[in-house]
Design a protein around this motif. Sequence first.
Motif, PDB file in Angstrom:
ATOM      1  N   ARG A  22      21.232 -15.188  23.851  1.00 55.49           N
ATOM      2  CA  ARG A  22      21.720 -16.410  24.506  1.00 55.49           C
ATOM      3  C   ARG A  22      20.986 -17.639  23.992  1.00 55.49           C
ATOM      4  NH1 ARG A  22      22.404 -13.008  29.153  1.00 55.49           N
ATOM      5  NH2 ARG A  22      20.219 -13.307  29.738  1.00 55.49           N
ATOM      6  N   SER A  23      19.691 -17.478  23.718  1.00 56.37           N
ATOM      7  CA  SER A  23      18.922 -18.623  23.214  1.00 56.37           C
ATOM      8  C   SER A  23      19.364 -18.996  21.799  1.00 56.37           C
ATOM      9  CB  SER A  23      17.419 -18.327  23.256  1.00 56.37           C
ATOM     10  OG  SER A  23      16.981 -17.542  22.171  1.00 56.37           O
ATOM     11  N   LEU A  24      19.787 -18.028  21.001  1.00 57.74           N
ATOM     12  CA  LEU A  24      20.339 -18.349  19.688  1.00 57.74           C
ATOM     13  C   LEU A  24      21.637 -19.129  19.840  1.00 57.74           C
ATOM     14  CD1 LEU A  24      19.758 -15.016  17.707  1.00 57.74           C
ATOM     15  CD2 LEU A  24      18.351 -17.086  17.699  1.00 57.74           C
ATOM     16  N   HIS A  25      22.467 -18.713  20.759  1.00 55.53           N
ATOM     17  CA  HIS A  25      23.733 -19.424  21.005  1.00 55.53           C
ATOM     18  C   HIS A  25      23.469 -20.858  21.421  1.00 55.53           C
ATOM     19  CE1 HIS A  25      27.796 -20.261  22.425  1.00 55.53           C
ATOM     20  NE2 HIS A  25      28.195 -19.129  21.835  1.00 55.53           N
ATOM     21  N   ALA A  26      22.423 -21.070  22.222  1.00 56.45           N
ATOM     22  CA  ALA A  26      22.080 -22.419  22.699  1.00 56.45           C
ATOM     23  C   ALA A  26      21.450 -23.274  21.608  1.00 56.45           C
ATOM     24  CB  ALA A  26      21.139 -22.323  23.896  1.00 56.45           C
ATOM     25  N   ASN A  27      21.167 -22.672  20.447  1.00 55.98           N
ATOM     26  CA  ASN A  27      20.582 -23.398  19.320  1.00 55.98           C
ATOM     27  C   ASN A  27      21.505 -23.431  18.107  1.00 55.98           C
ATOM     28  OD1 ASN A  27      17.431 -24.192  19.483  1.00 55.98           O
ATOM     29  ND2 ASN A  27      17.828 -22.432  20.829  1.00 55.98           N
ATOM     30  N   ALA A  28      22.684 -22.872  18.246  1.00 59.45           N
ATOM     31  CA  ALA A  28      23.553 -22.647  17.092  1.00 59.45           C
ATOM     32  C   ALA A  28      24.065 -23.955  16.493  1.00 59.45           C
ATOM     33  CB  ALA A  28      24.728 -21.760  17.490  1.00 59.45           C
ATOM     34  N   ARG A  29      24.192 -23.934  15.163  1.00 53.92           N
ATOM     35  CA  ARG A  29      24.863 -24.975  14.393  1.00 53.92           C
ATOM     36  C   ARG A  29      25.612 -24.304  13.254  1.00 53.92           C
ATOM     37  NH1 ARG A  29      20.263 -29.438  12.989  1.00 53.92           N
ATOM     38  NH2 ARG A  29      20.955 -28.800  10.908  1.00 53.92           N
ATOM     39  N   PRO A  30      26.674 -24.916  12.756  1.00 54.28           N
ATOM     40  CA  PRO A  30      27.408 -24.285  11.648  1.00 54.28           C
ATOM     41  C   PRO A  30      26.550 -24.053  10.405  1.00 54.28           C
ATOM     42  CG  PRO A  30      28.736 -25.995  12.667  1.00 54.28           C
ATOM     43  CD  PRO A  30      27.370 -26.107  13.280  1.00 54.28           C
ATOM     44  N   ASP A  31      25.501 -24.863  10.221  1.00 57.79           N
ATOM     45  CA  ASP A  31      24.638 -24.677   9.040  1.00 57.79           C
ATOM     46  C   ASP A  31      23.397 -23.857   9.345  1.00 57.79           C
ATOM     47  OD1 ASP A  31      23.483 -26.636  10.629  1.00 57.79           O
ATOM     48  OD2 ASP A  31      22.836 -27.894   8.947  1.00 57.79           O
ATOM     49  N   PHE A  32      23.366 -23.194  10.486  1.00 56.51           N
ATOM     50  CA  PHE A  32      22.299 -22.257  10.806  1.00 56.51           C
ATOM     51  C   PHE A  32      22.801 -20.829  10.603  1.00 56.51           C
ATOM     52  CE2 PHE A  32      19.651 -24.956  14.042  1.00 56.51           C
ATOM     53  CZ  PHE A  32      19.321 -25.825  13.003  1.00 56.51           C
ATOM     54  N   GLU A  33      21.882 -19.962  10.153  1.00 57.66           N
ATOM     55  CA  GLU A  33      22.193 -18.553   9.935  1.00 57.66           C
ATOM     56  C   GLU A  33      21.266 -17.707  10.803  1.00 57.66           C
ATOM     57  OE1 GLU A  33      22.751 -15.883   6.002  1.00 57.66           O
ATOM     58  OE2 GLU A  33      20.702 -16.647   6.281  1.00 57.66           O
ATOM     59  N   PHE A  34      21.852 -16.780  11.553  1.00 58.42           N
ATOM     60  CA  PHE A  34      21.073 -15.853  12.371  1.00 58.42           C
ATOM     61  C   PHE A  34      21.172 -14.460  11.746  1.00 58.42           C
ATOM     62  CE2 PHE A  34      22.468 -18.843  15.939  1.00 58.42           C
ATOM     63  CZ  PHE A  34      21.359 -19.653  15.774  1.00 58.42           C
ATOM     64  N   VAL A  35      20.022 -13.926  11.330  1.00 57.36           N
ATOM     65  CA  VAL A  35      19.975 -12.605  10.701  1.00 57.36           C
ATOM     66  C   VAL A  35      19.437 -11.625  11.746  1.00 57.36           C
ATOM     67  CG1 VAL A  35      19.130 -11.256   8.758  1.00 57.36           C
ATOM     68  CG2 VAL A  35      19.521 -13.721   8.486  1.00 57.36           C
ATOM     69  N   LEU A  36      20.333 -10.823  12.308  1.00 58.28           N
ATOM     70  CA  LEU A  36      19.991  -9.879  13.367  1.00 58.28           C
ATOM     71  C   LEU A  36      19.747  -8.517  12.731  1.00 58.28           C
ATOM     72  CD1 LEU A  36      22.861 -10.869  15.850  1.00 58.28           C
ATOM     73  CD2 LEU A  36      20.641 -11.989  15.519  1.00 58.28           C
ATOM     74  N   VAL A  37      18.530  -8.006  12.866  1.00 58.23           N
ATOM     75  CA  VAL A  37      18.151  -6.749  12.217  1.00 58.23           C
ATOM     76  C   VAL A  37      17.829  -5.724  13.300  1.00 58.23           C
ATOM     77  CG1 VAL A  37      16.592  -5.611  10.604  1.00 58.23           C
ATOM     78  CG2 VAL A  37      17.200  -8.028  10.258  1.00 58.23           C
ATOM     79  N   ASP A  38      18.644  -4.677  13.379  1.00 57.32           N
ATOM     80  CA  ASP A  38      18.332  -3.584  14.300  1.00 57.32           C
ATOM     81  C   ASP A  38      17.518  -2.532  13.556  1.00 57.32           C
ATOM     82  OD1 ASP A  38      18.616  -1.990  16.783  1.00 57.32           O
ATOM     83  OD2 ASP A  38      19.605  -0.629  15.385  1.00 57.32           O
ATOM     84  N   ASP A  39      16.306  -2.268  14.045  1.00 56.17           N
ATOM     85  CA  ASP A  39      15.407  -1.319  13.389  1.00 56.17           C
ATOM     86  C   ASP A  39      15.665   0.099  13.901  1.00 56.17           C
ATOM     87  OD1 ASP A  39      13.418  -0.501  11.655  1.00 56.17           O
ATOM     88  OD2 ASP A  39      11.791  -0.899  13.070  1.00 56.17           O
ATOM     89  N   HIS A  40      16.913   0.519  13.751  1.00 57.22           N
ATOM     90  CA  HIS A  40      17.341   1.873  14.098  1.00 57.22           C
ATOM     91  C   HIS A  40      17.036   2.204  15.561  1.00 57.22           C
ATOM     92  CE1 HIS A  40      19.138   5.508  12.487  1.00 57.22           C
ATOM     93  NE2 HIS A  40      18.280   6.240  13.185  1.00 57.22           N
ATOM     94  N   SER A  41      17.487   1.324  16.451  1.00 62.08           N
ATOM     95  CA  SER A  41      17.303   1.568  17.886  1.00 62.08           C
ATOM     96  C   SER A  41      18.054   2.820  18.308  1.00 62.08           C
ATOM     97  CB  SER A  41      17.837   0.379  18.696  1.00 62.08           C
ATOM     98  OG  SER A  41      17.117  -0.794  18.417  1.00 62.08           O
ATOM     99  N   ASP A  42      17.553   3.496  19.347  1.00 57.32           N
ATOM    100  CA  ASP A  42      18.264   4.655  19.885  1.00 57.32           C
ATOM    101  C   ASP A  42      18.688   4.423  21.331  1.00 57.32           C
ATOM    102  OD1 ASP A  42      15.848   4.870  21.210  1.00 57.32           O
ATOM    103  OD2 ASP A  42      15.183   6.676  20.150  1.00 57.32           O
TER     104      ASP A  42
END
Length: 328
Positions: A22-42
Amino acid sequence: MPKLSVIVPFCNVRQYAPDALRSLHANARPDFEFVLVDDHSDDETPAILERAAEDLSGVAQVRYIRRDRNGGIAAARNTGLDAARGEYLAFLDGDDWFAPGYLSELVAAVEELGCDFVRTDHVRVTGRARSVHRVPVGLRNEVLNPRDAILPADRTTAVDYVSVWAGAYHRRLLERGLLHFTEGLRTAEDRPWTWKLHREAESFAVVGLLGVFYRRGVASSLTRIGDVRQLDFIRAFDQIVEETAADRDADRLLPKAVRTYCAIMAHHLAEEDKFEPAVARRLRAMSAAALRRMPQDALDGVLESMDMDRSTRLRRLRRRAGTPKGAA
């Protein structure tokens, strides 16, 4: 090229991931990139990230990467760095969050200053309690030499502020090989990283933004678990000492590296009851071996200047290890 890439590793944080997202959404801009990395969660974290990636793609550029095996936070951050395309890079952990609008202020600050990287203060959140933690550098909004901020040896300095997510870093640092983390370190991975940044980057600044919220006391955090992974601080500081010993200013910088190593070691030894007996024995054995490896002249000086409790604890361990006081 995105203006900013934010690298966010996640691992089994289904309870906290929605706050970060949600905090990423509240900071989003079209020229921002969010790289979400899941470290093999179970747990349910991957499903949460898949939904969030779709939602965020309407307001920002998004890359979702699921690692095929768990490698720890250093490996997950490196995966994000390899994928990131931004002119500037920043980090967030999957159980923390940003204040709305913080990232735009951060980018504006680093662009105005024109330096290699900036550091910011942050808010530590423990349950309902919140406290501000400041970068231990007095000058604000002024471009400084990162090497100068390593010293003095007997005070808390910028290399002790290892909150890598409290700041932004120019892409040229990535291209110079200064932003990747040492893989295999399951804790203290931020220590060698911060030291290398301050030894080898050319400029930095501290800005008075307060928009990173660090959640402390998470049950799964290694700072809360007395298992063998916490002993990786020894490998981390061995790396710091080795790299600093090869630096052109080794004579000036080594006392700081050795002093910090000893302080962290003494802290763990004082709390060894939190470890299982076998791990506590391993801690003592590894610490004794580490004392033998340290530059002995620098170690002598550190033990002379430390407070009595920590100095006595380390001297006793040093004697048991059979380290000659004046050994080379």
